[in-house]
Design an enzyme around this catalytic site. Structure first.
Site: not given
Length: 259
Positions: A7, A34, A146, A148, A217, A246-247
């Site tokens: 991501n 994303e 991802d 979530n 992930d 951030d991933h």
């Protein structure tokens, strides 16, 4: 066959990092989530110059997924193919070297009481129906992205504080278990059982240096590929430095015929 998922949290913002990562690691397949851009904003020419074919399903500002591969992408499919008029770009599928690769970006859900959480649950149900309708556990299939969802307490830095969150709630974990029951196997857990190994850290409150992360992930595979999975990892180093996502990228390596 090295398969990775990342991501990037905006392909425009992470363009230089993405190109450098591809050149350094040279995966056979990289699934991106994303993108936050439509197809015309995707760096297709630069990626092609590195030897990759690309299938892209973009969306302005939000969402967007892509599959990059060194080999030709065959039988590219978009959306969950259920007649729903959903406009969010969250799923892309292609066949690479005889392996069906599905890249997904599961909705976050925001808050348990929100419509976005209800949408997340509906989307996961649609994904489960899609997999049950189009695929079987005996075929070589990769589902990555991802999700979530942090499936277990060991995938959270502070489980009690996350119990009722959109990432750890019993409802999303139940849907994760249904994915596993369809015959999908978490490649990372084939090789690493320890708690505290994460793929996402909030940008706020020094979460990354403090180790306050979640593992959300995944590279999931069916049994024919699980039997050939020789390694799996999280590239934590890519979360460091200037302007990271951030991933962190997650990877699995398979001894697949033709390698």
């Amino acid at each position: 066959m090295k398969i990775a998922s990342w991501n990037v949290n905006s392909v425009k913002a992470r363009r230089e990092r993405l190109l450098a990562w591809l050149e350094k690691h040279q995966p056979d397949v990289l699934c991106l989530q994303e993108l936050k851009t439509q197809e015309d904003g995707f760096p297709a020419a630069e990626i092609q110059a590195l030897g990759y074919h690309a299938a892209v399903l973009g969306q302005r500002t939000y969402n967007g997924v892509a599959i990059l591969a060194r080999s030709e992408l065959e039988d590219v499919r978009r959306t969950l193919d259920d007649g729903d008029s959903d406009v969010e770009s969250r799923l892309l599928s292609a066949r690479v070297n005889g392996v069906r690769v599905i890249c997904c970006y599961v909705p976050n859900g925001q808050e348990i009481t929100s419509e976005k959480y209800a949408y997340k649950l509906r989307w996961l149900d649609r994904l489960l129906a899609y997999l049950a309708h189009h695929h079987v556990a005996s075929e070589p299939l990769v589902l990555c992205g991802d999700f979530n969802i942090a499936p277990e307490d060991r995938d959270c830095y502070d489980p009690p504080s996350w119990t009722d969150s959109v990432l750890c709630h019993v409802q999303v974990r139940e849907r994760w278990q249904r994915l596993i029951e369809l015959g999908l196997i978490d490649t990372y857990r084939l090789h690493e059982q320890a708690a505290g190994k994460f793929s996402w850290w909030d940008y706020r409150m020094l979460s990354f240096p403090k180790g306050k992360g979640l593992r959300i992930d995944f590279v999931l595979v069916t049994q024919p590929l699980a039997e050939r999975c020789v390694s799996a990892s999280i590239d934590r180093e890519e979360r460091k430095g200037k302007l990271p996502s951030d991933h962190a990228p997650v990877m699995a390596e398979l001894n697949w015929p033709g390698d």
